[in-house]
Design a protein around this motif. Structure first.
Motif, mmCIF file in Angstrom:
data_model
loop_
_atom_site.group_PDB
_atom_site.id
_atom_site.type_symbol
_atom_site.label_atom_id
_atom_site.label_comp_id
_atom_site.label_asym_id
_atom_site.label_seq_id
_atom_site.Cartn_x
_atom_site.Cartn_y
_atom_site.Cartn_z
ATOM 1 N N GLU A 60 -11.852 9.747 65.716
ATOM 2 C CA GLU A 60 -13.042 8.925 65.954
ATOM 3 C C GLU A 60 -13.984 9.582 66.954
ATOM 4 O OE1 GLU A 60 -13.996 6.132 64.367
ATOM 5 O OE2 GLU A 60 -12.286 6.581 63.070
ATOM 6 N N THR A 61 -13.416 10.376 67.856
ATOM 7 C CA THR A 61 -14.206 11.036 68.894
ATOM 8 C C THR A 61 -15.014 12.206 68.342
ATOM 9 O OG1 THR A 61 -12.607 10.423 70.620
ATOM 10 C CG2 THR A 61 -14.036 12.288 71.078
ATOM 11 N N LEU A 62 -14.455 12.903 67.364
ATOM 12 C CA LEU A 62 -15.103 14.122 66.876
ATOM 13 C C LEU A 62 -16.413 13.803 66.152
ATOM 14 C CD1 LEU A 62 -12.168 16.240 65.360
ATOM 15 C CD2 LEU A 62 -13.296 16.554 67.569
ATOM 16 N N PRO A 63 -17.493 14.476 66.511
ATOM 17 C CA PRO A 63 -18.747 14.326 65.766
ATOM 18 C C PRO A 63 -18.632 14.988 64.386
ATOM 19 C CG PRO A 63 -19.101 15.317 67.945
ATOM 20 C CD PRO A 63 -17.635 15.369 67.675
ATOM 21 N N LYS A 89 -3.243 17.905 66.920
ATOM 22 C CA LYS A 89 -3.951 16.657 66.597
ATOM 23 C C LYS A 89 -5.416 16.914 66.261
ATOM 24 C CE LYS A 89 -2.372 14.701 70.361
ATOM 25 N NZ LYS A 89 -2.144 13.730 71.457
ATOM 26 N N VAL A 90 -6.043 17.879 66.917
ATOM 27 C CA VAL A 90 -7.424 18.228 66.564
ATOM 28 C C VAL A 90 -7.471 18.828 65.156
ATOM 29 C CG1 VAL A 90 -9.411 19.667 67.143
ATOM 30 C CG2 VAL A 90 -8.155 18.502 68.963
ATOM 31 N N MET A 91 -6.505 19.659 64.817
ATOM 32 C CA MET A 91 -6.440 20.196 63.453
ATOM 33 C C MET A 91 -6.323 19.072 62.429
ATOM 34 S SD MET A 91 -3.627 23.200 64.058
ATOM 35 C CE MET A 91 -3.592 24.067 65.626
ATOM 36 N N GLN A 92 -5.432 18.129 62.689
ATOM 37 C CA GLN A 92 -5.243 17.014 61.760
ATOM 38 C C GLN A 92 -6.522 16.184 61.646
ATOM 39 O OE1 GLN A 92 -1.863 15.371 63.860
ATOM 40 N NE2 GLN A 92 -0.414 16.171 62.356
ATOM 41 N N GLU A 96 -9.037 15.511 58.301
ATOM 42 C CA GLU A 96 -9.398 14.178 57.834
ATOM 43 C C GLU A 96 -10.914 13.972 57.831
ATOM 44 O OE1 GLU A 96 -7.298 10.761 58.965
ATOM 45 O OE2 GLU A 96 -5.306 11.698 58.819
ATOM 46 N N LYS A 97 -11.609 14.651 58.736
ATOM 47 C CA LYS A 97 -13.072 14.544 58.775
ATOM 48 C C LYS A 97 -13.754 15.631 57.933
ATOM 49 C CE LYS A 97 -15.265 13.186 62.467
ATOM 50 N NZ LYS A 97 -15.556 11.751 62.478
ATOM 51 N N LEU A 141 -7.065 24.373 56.491
ATOM 52 C CA LEU A 141 -8.298 24.729 57.179
ATOM 53 C C LEU A 141 -8.630 26.209 56.975
ATOM 54 C CD1 LEU A 141 -7.596 22.809 60.499
ATOM 55 C CD2 LEU A 141 -9.316 22.194 58.786
ATOM 56 N N GLU A 142 -9.907 26.513 57.019
ATOM 57 C CA GLU A 142 -10.359 27.905 56.984
ATOM 58 C C GLU A 142 -10.290 28.444 58.418
ATOM 59 O OE1 GLU A 142 -14.245 27.850 55.212
ATOM 60 O OE2 GLU A 142 -13.424 27.752 53.192
#
Length: 210
Positions: A60-63, A89-92, A96-97, A141-142
């Motif tokens: 939710e935090t990530l733009p 967790k940032v990768m996950q 999702e985004k 992810l790339e």
């Protein structure tokens, strides 16, 4: 290009953000525990991110963005929760985004566990090993994983070696330029790239990557 920098107030992250702030073609989202410490710039939007939060909160935090530069670290103070689990967790959340481009700042030797016992950075390298392995084998992810030698506070020479080690150090300035070059040129996809100070201009070195 919309670029998220995770760890925007750290030694490397602050340098990356300062350089991107001078690039009118980029829109920068500077993520940090203390976003108020991010210097103001027209194309830089600070935001608060807590890498110890659960993945849904991080998501939710990530733009919305085109790419993530992950340059965060705990400085050895919270290796499992920040350098390892926080990174995963940032990768996950990125997946999702649908933020598919992910550039990870790692370290020389992070994928050589047989050598960890001989290193004073053993615990740090273990944390980076599992974060890097997760990125390569548990995401779509790339990614690009950058493995520089020791980071030093020196003015960047603008010249590096990529894909091998020719010296035992890297200026943080050079590392920031390489990270930005990897993102902006969409270079080094699905690669682990060794880096040290060298003799090749950074743009040329990046252009030679697959």
């Amino acid at each position: 290009m919309k670029i998220i920098v995770i760890g925007a107030t750290g030694r490397v992250g602050s340098n990356v953000v300062a350089k991107l702030a001078k690039s009118p073609k980029d829109e920068v989202y500077a993520g940090a525990r203390h976003p108020e410490k991010v210097p103001a710039a027209d194309n830089v939007t600070p935001f608060k991110i807590d890498l110890t939060a659960d993945m849904d909160d991080i998501k939710e935090t990530l733009p919305e963005a085109d790419a993530i530069l992950f340059v965060a670290g705990s400085g050895g103070k919270d290796l499992l929760r920040i350098d390892l689990h926080g990174a995963v967790k940032v990768m996950q959340a990125a997946e999702e985004k649908e933020i598919n481009r992910f550039v990870m700042l790692s370290s020389k030797g992070s994928l050589s566990p047989d050598e960890f016992d001989d290193s004073p950075l053993e615990n740090y390298l273990i944390a980076k090993y599992y974060a890097d392995e997760w990125l390569m084998h548990n995401t779509d992810l790339e990614y690009t994983i950058l493995q520089p030698t020791a980071l030093v506070e020196k003015t960047g020479s603008g010249k590096v070696t990529l894909g091998a080690y020719s010296t035992n150090e890297n200026s943080i300035d050079n590392v920031a330029d390489v990270l930005i070059g990897l993102v902006e040129n969409h270079a080094g996809i699905k690669e682990v790239i060794e880096m040290s100070t060298g003799n090749e201009p950074i743009p040329d070195a990046i252009n030679e990557l697959d």
